[in-house]
Each structure stands twice: as C-alpha cells, then as structure tokens.
Design a protein around this motif. Sequence first.
Motif, PDB file in Angstrom:
ATOM      1  N   GLY A 135     -27.329  38.064 -16.447  1.00  0.00           N
ATOM      2  CA  GLY A 135     -26.876  39.079 -17.173  1.00  0.00           C
ATOM      3  C   GLY A 135     -25.182  38.989 -17.059  1.00  0.00           C
ATOM      4  N   SER A 136     -24.657  38.246 -16.748  1.00  0.00           N
ATOM      5  CA  SER A 136     -23.114  38.055 -16.721  1.00  0.00           C
ATOM      6  C   SER A 136     -22.676  37.582 -18.054  1.00  0.00           C
ATOM      7  CB  SER A 136     -22.847  37.048 -15.441  1.00  0.00           C
ATOM      8  OG  SER A 136     -21.515  36.753 -15.633  1.00  0.00           O
ATOM      9  N   VAL A 137     -21.888  38.295 -18.695  1.00  0.00           N
ATOM     10  CA  VAL A 137     -21.422  37.769 -19.734  1.00  0.00           C
ATOM     11  C   VAL A 137     -20.228  36.804 -19.688  1.00  0.00           C
ATOM     12  CG1 VAL A 137     -20.191  38.609 -21.984  1.00  0.00           C
ATOM     13  CG2 VAL A 137     -22.122  39.924 -20.973  1.00  0.00           C
ATOM     14  N   SER A 138     -19.275  37.000 -18.528  1.00  0.00           N
ATOM     15  CA  SER A 138     -18.288  36.298 -18.271  1.00  0.00           C
ATOM     16  C   SER A 138     -18.665  34.731 -17.778  1.00  0.00           C
ATOM     17  CB  SER A 138     -17.283  36.698 -17.230  1.00  0.00           C
ATOM     18  OG  SER A 138     -17.912  36.825 -15.969  1.00  0.00           O
ATOM     19  N   HIS A 139     -19.745  34.771 -17.099  1.00  0.00           N
ATOM     20  CA  HIS A 139     -20.100  33.370 -16.918  1.00  0.00           C
ATOM     21  C   HIS A 139     -20.705  32.712 -18.006  1.00  0.00           C
ATOM     22  CE1 HIS A 139     -20.318  34.599 -12.600  1.00  0.00           C
ATOM     23  NE2 HIS A 139     -20.431  33.499 -12.347  1.00  0.00           N
ATOM     24  N   SER A 263     -12.029  37.929 -14.737  1.00  0.00           N
ATOM     25  CA  SER A 263     -10.857  37.628 -15.710  1.00  0.00           C
ATOM     26  C   SER A 263     -10.666  36.264 -15.739  1.00  0.00           C
ATOM     27  CB  SER A 263      -9.669  38.467 -15.418  1.00  0.00           C
ATOM     28  OG  SER A 263      -9.995  39.817 -15.549  1.00  0.00           O
ATOM     29  N   ARG A 264     -10.893  35.523 -14.594  1.00  0.00           N
ATOM     30  CA  ARG A 264     -10.354  34.358 -14.430  1.00  0.00           C
ATOM     31  C   ARG A 264     -11.517  33.272 -15.387  1.00  0.00           C
ATOM     32  NH1 ARG A 264     -11.080  33.964  -9.527  1.00  0.00           N
ATOM     33  NH2 ARG A 264      -8.867  34.192  -8.879  1.00  0.00           N
ATOM     34  N   ARG A 265     -12.953  33.790 -15.194  1.00  0.00           N
ATOM     35  CA  ARG A 265     -13.775  33.028 -16.134  1.00  0.00           C
ATOM     36  C   ARG A 265     -13.532  33.549 -17.641  1.00  0.00           C
ATOM     37  NH1 ARG A 265     -17.005  34.728 -11.798  1.00  0.00           N
ATOM     38  NH2 ARG A 265     -17.605  36.784 -13.017  1.00  0.00           N
ATOM     39  N   LEU A 266     -13.005  34.670 -17.949  1.00  0.00           N
ATOM     40  CA  LEU A 266     -12.765  34.780 -19.221  1.00  0.00           C
ATOM     41  C   LEU A 266     -11.480  34.331 -19.844  1.00  0.00           C
ATOM     42  CD1 LEU A 266     -13.761  38.654 -19.202  1.00  0.00           C
ATOM     43  CD2 LEU A 266     -14.905  36.742 -20.585  1.00  0.00           C
ATOM     44  N   ALA A 267     -10.455  33.993 -18.854  1.00  0.00           N
ATOM     45  CA  ALA A 267      -9.259  33.460 -19.505  1.00  0.00           C
ATOM     46  C   ALA A 267      -9.952  31.897 -19.674  1.00  0.00           C
ATOM     47  CB  ALA A 267      -8.181  33.203 -18.301  1.00  0.00           C
ATOM     48  N   SER A 268     -10.526  31.300 -18.820  1.00  0.00           N
ATOM     49  CA  SER A 268     -11.048  29.866 -19.187  1.00  0.00           C
ATOM     50  C   SER A 268     -11.853  29.816 -20.228  1.00  0.00           C
ATOM     51  CB  SER A 268     -12.086  29.568 -18.034  1.00  0.00           C
ATOM     52  OG  SER A 268     -12.545  28.411 -18.060  1.00  0.00           O
ATOM     53  N   PHE A 325     -24.543  49.822 -12.578  1.00  0.00           N
ATOM     54  CA  PHE A 325     -25.842  49.893 -13.240  1.00  0.00           C
ATOM     55  C   PHE A 325     -25.490  49.963 -14.845  1.00  0.00           C
ATOM     56  CE2 PHE A 325     -28.425  53.517 -15.538  1.00  0.00           C
ATOM     57  CZ  PHE A 325     -29.767  52.863 -15.371  1.00  0.00           C
ATOM     58  N   LEU A 326     -24.475  50.711 -15.242  1.00  0.00           N
ATOM     59  CA  LEU A 326     -24.292  50.781 -16.787  1.00  0.00           C
ATOM     60  C   LEU A 326     -23.742  49.294 -17.334  1.00  0.00           C
ATOM     61  CD1 LEU A 326     -23.065  54.149 -17.489  1.00  0.00           C
ATOM     62  CD2 LEU A 326     -24.991  53.324 -17.569  1.00  0.00           C
ATOM     63  N   GLU A 327     -22.851  48.548 -16.453  1.00  0.00           N
ATOM     64  CA  GLU A 327     -22.257  47.274 -16.678  1.00  0.00           C
ATOM     65  C   GLU A 327     -23.404  46.502 -16.885  1.00  0.00           C
ATOM     66  OE1 GLU A 327     -19.474  46.301 -17.808  1.00  0.00           O
ATOM     67  OE2 GLU A 327     -18.558  47.968 -17.726  1.00  0.00           O
ATOM     68  N   ASP A 328     -24.423  46.544 -15.923  1.00  0.00           N
ATOM     69  CA  ASP A 328     -25.547  45.485 -15.885  1.00  0.00           C
ATOM     70  C   ASP A 328     -26.381  45.605 -16.955  1.00  0.00           C
ATOM     71  OD1 ASP A 328     -27.197  43.566 -14.618  1.00  0.00           O
ATOM     72  OD2 ASP A 328     -28.675  45.146 -14.744  1.00  0.00           O
ATOM     73  N   ARG A 329     -26.552  47.082 -17.489  1.00  0.00           N
ATOM     74  CA  ARG A 329     -27.350  47.279 -18.841  1.00  0.00           C
ATOM     75  C   ARG A 329     -26.702  46.548 -20.078  1.00  0.00           C
ATOM     76  NH1 ARG A 329     -27.776  51.633 -20.776  1.00  0.00           N
ATOM     77  NH2 ARG A 329     -29.857  51.651 -21.754  1.00  0.00           N
ATOM     78  N   LEU A 330     -25.350  46.769 -20.121  1.00  0.00           N
ATOM     79  CA  LEU A 330     -24.456  46.347 -21.029  1.00  0.00           C
ATOM     80  C   LEU A 330     -24.444  44.783 -21.131  1.00  0.00           C
ATOM     81  CD1 LEU A 330     -22.259  46.442 -23.505  1.00  0.00           C
ATOM     82  CD2 LEU A 330     -20.681  46.710 -21.806  1.00  0.00           C
ATOM     83  N   GLY A 331     -24.252  44.118 -19.963  1.00  0.00           N
ATOM     84  CA  GLY A 331     -24.355  42.811 -19.860  1.00  0.00           C
ATOM     85  C   GLY A 331     -25.709  42.028 -20.390  1.00  0.00           C
ATOM     86  N   ARG A 332     -26.702  42.752 -20.030  1.00  0.00           N
ATOM     87  CA  ARG A 332     -28.149  42.213 -20.434  1.00  0.00           C
ATOM     88  C   ARG A 332     -28.294  42.322 -21.883  1.00  0.00           C
ATOM     89  NH1 ARG A 332     -30.890  40.165 -16.298  1.00  0.00           N
ATOM     90  NH2 ARG A 332     -29.710  41.011 -13.980  1.00  0.00           N
ATOM     91  N   ILE A 334     -26.039  42.445 -24.238  1.00  0.00           N
ATOM     92  CA  ILE A 334     -25.045  41.297 -24.943  1.00  0.00           C
ATOM     93  C   ILE A 334     -25.968  39.959 -24.908  1.00  0.00           C
ATOM     94  CG2 ILE A 334     -23.024  40.360 -24.891  1.00  0.00           C
ATOM     95  CD1 ILE A 334     -21.730  42.931 -24.055  1.00  0.00           C
ATOM     96  N   ARG A 335     -26.289  39.642 -23.671  1.00  0.00           N
ATOM     97  CA  ARG A 335     -26.917  38.132 -23.385  1.00  0.00           C
ATOM     98  C   ARG A 335     -28.049  38.220 -24.129  1.00  0.00           C
ATOM     99  NH1 ARG A 335     -25.748  35.147 -18.945  1.00  0.00           N
ATOM    100  NH2 ARG A 335     -27.429  33.685 -20.078  1.00  0.00           N
ATOM    101  N   ALA A 336     -28.996  39.249 -24.226  1.00  0.00           N
ATOM    102  CA  ALA A 336     -30.140  39.272 -25.143  1.00  0.00           C
ATOM    103  C   ALA A 336     -29.991  38.957 -26.509  1.00  0.00           C
ATOM    104  CB  ALA A 336     -31.113  40.471 -24.884  1.00  0.00           C
ATOM    105  N   ALA A 337     -29.062  39.632 -27.191  1.00  0.00           N
ATOM    106  CA  ALA A 337     -28.789  39.595 -28.432  1.00  0.00           C
ATOM    107  C   ALA A 337     -28.156  37.932 -28.696  1.00  0.00           C
ATOM    108  CB  ALA A 337     -27.691  40.469 -28.819  1.00  0.00           C
ATOM    109  N   TRP A 338     -27.235  37.659 -27.772  1.00  0.00           N
ATOM    110  CA  TRP A 338     -26.889  36.082 -27.779  1.00  0.00           C
ATOM    111  C   TRP A 338     -27.796  35.066 -27.885  1.00  0.00           C
ATOM    112  CZ3 TRP A 338     -21.571  36.921 -25.093  1.00  0.00           C
ATOM    113  CH2 TRP A 338     -20.822  37.642 -25.978  1.00  0.00           C
ATOM    114  N   ASP A 339     -28.651  35.429 -26.906  1.00  0.00           N
ATOM    115  CA  ASP A 339     -29.949  34.350 -26.475  1.00  0.00           C
ATOM    116  C   ASP A 339     -30.862  34.348 -27.563  1.00  0.00           C
ATOM    117  OD1 ASP A 339     -28.879  33.974 -24.040  1.00  0.00           O
ATOM    118  OD2 ASP A 339     -30.277  35.217 -23.013  1.00  0.00           O
TER     119      ASP A 339
END
Length: 352
Positions: A135-139, A263-268, A325-332, A334-339
């Motif tokens: 569920g990690s968008v930055s990864h 932020s380190r991952r997003l900068a990358s 909790f809410l950040e995890d819901r958002l991440g999943r 976003i990932r579901a849409a992109w997947d």
Amino acid sequence: MTTSVPVPGPIRGAGAPAPAPAPAPALVGARGELSRAVVDALGSGRPPARVNGSASAADPWGEDLQLALYLLYELHYRGFAGVPDEREWDPDLLRLRQDLESAVLDALRAALHDAPRTVDAAFAPLLVEPDDESGSVSHYLEQHGEIWQLREYAVLRSLYHLKEADPHLWVVPRLRGRAKAAMVAVEYDEFGAGHADRIHAALFADLMTDLGLDPTYGTYLDRAPAPLLATVNLMSLFGLHRTQRGALVGHFACLEVTSSPGSRRLASAMRRCGAGPAAEHFYTEHVEADAVHEQVVRREVIGGLLAVEPALEADIAFGCAATLFLEDRLGRYIRAAWDRGTSALRPPPTDP
C-alpha cells in the motif's frame, strides 16, 4: 540615560498599489444530499436544508459526507468566492458540521477499538521499515512511477500541501511550556523561517509548476476522492477542537516521523522521472528538516505535553493511529487504481 531606537526604513513598495488578494476558490459540485445541502447553503446565504438521511446514517468515508465536511472546514481557511466571511461561524452550518464530525469520530473509534493506548506502543511500528509495501505509494513511485502518476500524486496532495502546517497551528495556544516552545520552533521551519519563498506551501506550488500543474489554491478539489479528503479533514477536525489537542499532537508527530524516509523516496522518484529541480527540492527539503523535527516533536512536544497533561497519552496515541489508518486507506486506494492502469483522480466535472 536614553536608549536610541532605530528608525525603520521605508516599507518596500510604499506608495505602490497593494497587490490584489488571491481569489478565493470557487464552490464545487455536490456529491450527494449532505454536500448538496452545504453547497446550496453557501451559495444562497440560507441555512442548510434538512436532508432525508441524517449524517449518522451516511457512509462516514463516502464522497458525500467527506466533501460536505471539507467544504465546511474550508470556511476556516480561505473560504469560497461569493461566500461572506461571516459564514465561518454560522450556527446552522456549525450544527451540521458537528453532526458530520460525530459520524467520523464514531467510525474512527470503532475502527481503532484495539489500537495502542500508549505513545510508545503507537509509535514503535513507525521506527522500522514495514515488510509489506503493497500500500506504499512512495515505494511504488520510487521504483516504478511514471510522470503521469507523479502529477496525480501532486494533485491529490495539493489539498493539504498548499496549506501545509496551517491546521497544526491551532494547537499552539492550547499548549504550555516545553510543548508550546518546541511546536512553534518546528512550525517556524514549516513557514520558511521568516522567508516567504521558503514556506513549504510555496515550495509545493513550485513543485506543481515544475510538473505542469496549476498551483492555485483549491483548483483540484473536484478531482479529489473521498479517501484523500478524509486525510485532510482529519487534521482540521483535530485542530479546530481543544478537546482534540492531544490527538492533533499525535497526528503531527506521526507525519513528522514518517515524512523523512517517504520524502527521500519521492525525491528519488522526481529525479528519476526528470520532474524538475523544484519538484525534487520540495522533498529533499523535507528529508533533513523532518528528520530533525521528528526528534523535537517526540521528545519536546509530546514529552512536554505529557509532563503537564499525562491524561492525554491515549489521545496522542489515538491521533497517531487515526492518521495511519486513513493514510493506509488512501495509499491502497491509489495503488489499486494504478495497478488497474487507471487514474486515482475523480473524473473532471462536466459542464451542464
């Protein structure tokens, strides 16, 4: 003995006409009965109409309730074009907002009934990298993201980052001693340490420009789905209530603890995709700053608050758990849409 008081020099721009204030955002279309009641009330100047279904019967995470709550909270920030500033404290709107907030808080407490009740237990998982990155968008953005996904992510996050740190300032008058001093020190950095061009909201506007997006405040509200609105509404809910001061500190601490590695991952990701120097700079600025902020918040803000109000420990833990909790819901989401190869944004509104 007299003391010489320096005479200030002329104010820069004195005699020149003042710049026009930034226009307030336009109201957006409703997504159901609750948000329609708010949109109509703000547009007409009348009290909100009664709706067939009460706030308690609505989906607390649904598009309708979350948009209605977001619109009511925005009255405390920039407001809306054509809506008088006095509506901020309209008692009928406040009564409706209270009903919506109660529905959200009830849903959070039900979802987090077994969440940690101590600060150490709540923050311990944040100090190590999770094994599950599904569920990690930055990864995902660091390893696989494309420029269109970086642009979508910026659109989504613009609802907070264009007012970054504003909701957290509400807690300052509710703190004392060490906690207040440390909170102000961290916020001073968030607001550019006295330099307007270094305000983090301004840096994010530069990021959006690099990505070819419109950095005007509120532009993309119509494109933001409910899982995103919920993350922004949470900090407004905590910030506007003195009873939630502990939860807001927990929320703020959670953001600071998780910000630096993300932020380190997003900068990358920005660098790999050639998003532009301002886009990369926004996140590199947060890598070092938030690593320092994390220590200050954990030791001085939380430590200072608990030294004078130890009974707030469970509230601080709740604020952290609610944020995750809410950040995890958002991440999943976003990932579901992109997947699926689809957009995580709501479709653009169609003209009538």
